[in-house]
Design a protein around this motif. Sequence first.
Motif, PDB file in Angstrom:
ATOM      1  N   MET A  30       0.811  -1.228  -0.410  1.00 35.28           N
ATOM      2  CA  MET A  30      -0.371  -0.447   0.312  1.00 35.28           C
ATOM      3  C   MET A  30       0.676   0.640   0.385  1.00 35.28           C
ATOM      4  SD  MET A  30      -3.424  -0.992  -0.180  1.00 35.28           S
ATOM      5  CE  MET A  30      -3.524  -2.487   0.215  1.00 35.28           C
ATOM      6  N   ASN A  31      -0.127   2.074  -0.733  1.00 36.30           N
ATOM      7  CA  ASN A  31       1.079   3.301  -0.277  1.00 36.30           C
ATOM      8  C   ASN A  31       1.203   3.949   0.661  1.00 36.30           C
ATOM      9  OD1 ASN A  31       2.254   6.051  -1.422  1.00 36.30           O
ATOM     10  ND2 ASN A  31       0.950   5.814  -2.677  1.00 36.30           N
ATOM     11  N   GLN A  32       2.214   4.235   1.375  1.00 40.79           N
ATOM     12  CA  GLN A  32       1.728   5.213   3.010  1.00 40.79           C
ATOM     13  C   GLN A  32       3.205   6.788   2.229  1.00 40.79           C
ATOM     14  OE1 GLN A  32       0.571   3.547   5.407  1.00 40.79           O
ATOM     15  NE2 GLN A  32       0.006   2.703   4.073  1.00 40.79           N
ATOM     16  N   GLN A  33       3.045   7.792   1.086  1.00 39.02           N
ATOM     17  CA  GLN A  33       3.838   8.458   0.827  1.00 39.02           C
ATOM     18  C   GLN A  33       2.553   9.253   1.252  1.00 39.02           C
ATOM     19  OE1 GLN A  33       4.928   9.334  -2.568  1.00 39.02           O
ATOM     20  NE2 GLN A  33       5.631  11.047  -2.703  1.00 39.02           N
ATOM     21  N   PHE A  34       3.401  10.663   2.257  1.00 44.93           N
ATOM     22  CA  PHE A  34       2.046  11.648   2.376  1.00 44.93           C
ATOM     23  C   PHE A  34       2.087  12.534   1.127  1.00 44.93           C
ATOM     24  CE2 PHE A  34       1.152  16.088   3.675  1.00 44.93           C
ATOM     25  CZ  PHE A  34       0.354  15.440   5.100  1.00 44.93           C
ATOM     26  N   LEU A  35       0.179  12.353   0.377  1.00 47.37           N
ATOM     27  CA  LEU A  35       0.185  12.629  -0.363  1.00 47.37           C
ATOM     28  C   LEU A  35      -1.082  14.536  -0.138  1.00 47.37           C
ATOM     29  CD1 LEU A  35      -0.392  10.326  -2.942  1.00 47.37           C
ATOM     30  CD2 LEU A  35       1.774  12.245  -2.831  1.00 47.37           C
ATOM     31  N   GLY A  36      -0.534  15.401  -0.846  1.00 45.18           N
ATOM     32  CA  GLY A  36      -1.633  16.499  -0.868  1.00 45.18           C
ATOM     33  C   GLY A  36      -1.587  17.161   0.666  1.00 45.18           C
ATOM     34  N   ARG A  37      -2.724  18.273   0.686  1.00 47.23           N
ATOM     35  CA  ARG A  37      -3.058  19.092   1.455  1.00 47.23           C
ATOM     36  C   ARG A  37      -2.374  20.610   2.336  1.00 47.23           C
ATOM     37  NH1 ARG A  37      -7.662  17.615   3.271  1.00 47.23           N
ATOM     38  NH2 ARG A  37      -7.789  15.879   4.352  1.00 47.23           N
ATOM     39  N   GLU A  38      -1.737  20.597   0.744  1.00 50.80           N
ATOM     40  CA  GLU A  38      -0.894  21.848   0.958  1.00 50.80           C
ATOM     41  C   GLU A  38      -1.552  22.958   1.131  1.00 50.80           C
ATOM     42  OE1 GLU A  38      -1.229  20.114  -1.909  1.00 50.80           O
ATOM     43  OE2 GLU A  38      -0.004  18.833  -2.641  1.00 50.80           O
ATOM     44  N   GLN A  39      -2.696  23.702   1.403  1.00 48.10           N
ATOM     45  CA  GLN A  39      -3.499  24.451   1.772  1.00 48.10           C
ATOM     46  C   GLN A  39      -3.308  24.397   3.373  1.00 48.10           C
ATOM     47  OE1 GLN A  39      -7.285  24.170  -0.002  1.00 48.10           O
ATOM     48  NE2 GLN A  39      -6.631  25.923  -1.690  1.00 48.10           N
ATOM     49  N   GLU A  40      -3.505  23.360   4.109  1.00 48.24           N
ATOM     50  CA  GLU A  40      -3.443  23.132   4.939  1.00 48.24           C
ATOM     51  C   GLU A  40      -2.826  23.458   6.142  1.00 48.24           C
ATOM     52  OE1 GLU A  40      -6.841  20.113   4.442  1.00 48.24           O
ATOM     53  OE2 GLU A  40      -4.876  20.706   3.171  1.00 48.24           O
ATOM     54  N   LEU A  41      -0.842  22.266   5.065  1.00 46.94           N
ATOM     55  CA  LEU A  41      -0.084  23.128   5.864  1.00 46.94           C
ATOM     56  C   LEU A  41       0.601  23.985   5.823  1.00 46.94           C
ATOM     57  CD1 LEU A  41       1.783  19.746   4.127  1.00 46.94           C
ATOM     58  CD2 LEU A  41       1.305  20.026   6.739  1.00 46.94           C
ATOM     59  N   ALA A  42       0.413  25.407   4.523  1.00 51.52           N
ATOM     60  CA  ALA A  42       0.375  26.304   4.609  1.00 51.52           C
ATOM     61  C   ALA A  42      -0.061  26.893   5.388  1.00 51.52           C
ATOM     62  CB  ALA A  42       0.093  26.868   3.355  1.00 51.52           C
ATOM     63  N   TRP A  43      -1.231  27.011   6.058  1.00 46.51           N
ATOM     64  CA  TRP A  43      -2.485  27.669   6.764  1.00 46.51           C
ATOM     65  C   TRP A  43      -1.551  26.878   7.822  1.00 46.51           C
ATOM     66  CZ3 TRP A  43      -4.771  25.884  12.054  1.00 46.51           C
ATOM     67  CH2 TRP A  43      -5.664  26.702  11.853  1.00 46.51           C
ATOM     68  N   LEU A  44      -0.908  25.986   8.550  1.00 48.42           N
ATOM     69  CA  LEU A  44      -0.066  25.801   9.656  1.00 48.42           C
ATOM     70  C   LEU A  44       1.109  26.719   9.999  1.00 48.42           C
ATOM     71  CD1 LEU A  44      -1.078  22.085  10.039  1.00 48.42           C
ATOM     72  CD2 LEU A  44      -1.726  23.391  11.909  1.00 48.42           C
ATOM     73  N   GLN A  45       1.682  26.213   8.336  1.00 42.57           N
ATOM     74  CA  GLN A  45       3.091  27.002   9.009  1.00 42.57           C
ATOM     75  C   GLN A  45       2.726  28.872   8.503  1.00 42.57           C
ATOM     76  OE1 GLN A  45       5.566  25.870   8.603  1.00 42.57           O
ATOM     77  NE2 GLN A  45       7.008  27.632   9.073  1.00 42.57           N
ATOM     78  N   GLU A  46       1.940  29.085   8.190  1.00 39.12           N
ATOM     79  CA  GLU A  46       1.346  30.499   8.271  1.00 39.12           C
ATOM     80  C   GLU A  46       1.692  31.337  10.222  1.00 39.12           C
ATOM     81  OE1 GLU A  46       0.340  34.372   9.149  1.00 39.12           O
ATOM     82  OE2 GLU A  46      -1.274  32.747   8.962  1.00 39.12           O
ATOM     83  N   ARG A  47       0.719  30.199  10.493  1.00 38.24           N
ATOM     84  CA  ARG A  47       0.618  30.786  11.700  1.00 38.24           C
ATOM     85  C   ARG A  47       1.693  30.210  12.634  1.00 38.24           C
ATOM     86  NH1 ARG A  47      -4.305  31.571   8.325  1.00 38.24           N
ATOM     87  NH2 ARG A  47      -5.649  32.745  10.069  1.00 38.24           N
ATOM     88  N   TYR A  48       2.535  29.770  12.568  1.00 41.24           N
ATOM     89  CA  TYR A  48       4.126  28.761  13.113  1.00 41.24           C
ATOM     90  C   TYR A  48       4.796  30.210  12.941  1.00 41.24           C
ATOM     91  CZ  TYR A  48       7.985  26.404  14.761  1.00 41.24           C
ATOM     92  OH  TYR A  48       9.637  25.913  15.339  1.00 41.24           O
TER      93      TYR A  48
END
Length: 466
Positions: A1-19
């Motif tokens: 099964m594919n376990q690579q992390f994919l997508g969620r760029e918007q959510e990661l960008a939201w977290l980084q901006e707050r960080y």
Amino acid sequence: MNQQFLGREQELAWLQERYDRPKGQLLVLYGRRRIGKTETLRQFAKDKEHLFYACTESADRQQLDAFSRRLLAKNIPASRYLTVFPSWQEALSALLELDAKTKRLIIIDEFPYMVKSNPEIPSILQALWDEKLQYQDIMLVLSGSSMSFIEHELLAEKNPLYGRATGILQMKEMDFSDAVKFFPTYSPEDKTAAYAILGGIPHYLKQFDPSLSLEENIVKNILQKGCVLYSEVELLMHEELRETAVYNTIISAVALGNTKLSDIHAKTLIEKSKLSSYLRNLIELGIITREFPVTGSLKESSNIQRGLYKITDNYFRFYYAFVYPHTSELEYGGAQGIYTYAVAPYLDEYISRVFEDIAVQYLRKQNNAGALPFHFTKIGRWWNKTDEIDIMALDAEGSQMLLGECKYRNAKTDTDTLYPLMRKYPPSPDVKAYYCLFSKSGFTKRLLDEAGEKGVLLFALKEIAG
């Protein structure tokens, strides 16, 4: 099964901006189970100094002991003389002892479990936040899957933490463009089918093996007793809801095409007042939604008798259409037969409904990129007593509209789709109308020529799915 992390760029960008913001950040990230909150938070935190604590359904003392061990393992000053903290007040206050060379990042996953075992924790956190944490270079993320707890308890005015959050994000399913990244070698048709079946839930997408064909994945990873997806819906229903037999009856009725409240009532024979309550619970879980014509008013949406109910979760739709009705045979190992005779002949018809959602997602991306004739502010379906239109988009003034039809069939789309669309909703003289068509199999030369003359937008599946 594919376990690579994919997508969620918007959510990661939201977290980084707050960080990156100065001083204290108190974030609430929530969404239904399996949506990918934990994986997204781990991905965000992986290159940062952080404390990640995953709460469990346990007694308060066990929870405090486990949190203490995780915090003291960071070699804070208290670790020299303590093995566990005697109270939550002291444990949470010790977050200030974490290394301050960079922003202190603390993630408490499944926070509702912590509060369930000790309802005083929000009050302790509130006092600590008001007095100290908000003035520190710290980012505290509270995550949870219990939608009702987050929305009706943690974010409610009566809760001690009300008004303290500096950011609140409800995570939704991945959209089509992200979900298909799990199947890079699939054809556009198979990518579309996989999304129509699994939706945008990362946990579900990971159950399909991209090295297997679509048919093999459906048989082995959905219809075969013992695989994760075979029992997923039943487990989720038991986790989130009581009276699962009643909810099964309701969802099955909607899956069979009973979309009006009166139709669902007639099919299930459940009292209408109770039925509305059950449907509201399913809406809160993100399994069902109530849909109105895009031109509908706010007054119309407040009328409990109006609107159409539909299953928004693709896998729930697939499960109640093809798995739930055949459970008896599947329990005795009839996976291949059920696929051949009960799934395959109806799969394109099933996918065609999701194709409309994919088209709307694609138009939203085009709209955000400024690639359409005008910028729309509303998009959805439209219908009246005699006609319906798959897509209608309107600008803020209502002076421009985009009307669209979606055809998921093996034949190329011809002008016999365009002309009826133009007749269904004749615009008034002060409204400029544009038209678009989405097609699985492309377009005839006659339609291509006609579209060129009339400025009709044409989108083929291979263009959308890549």
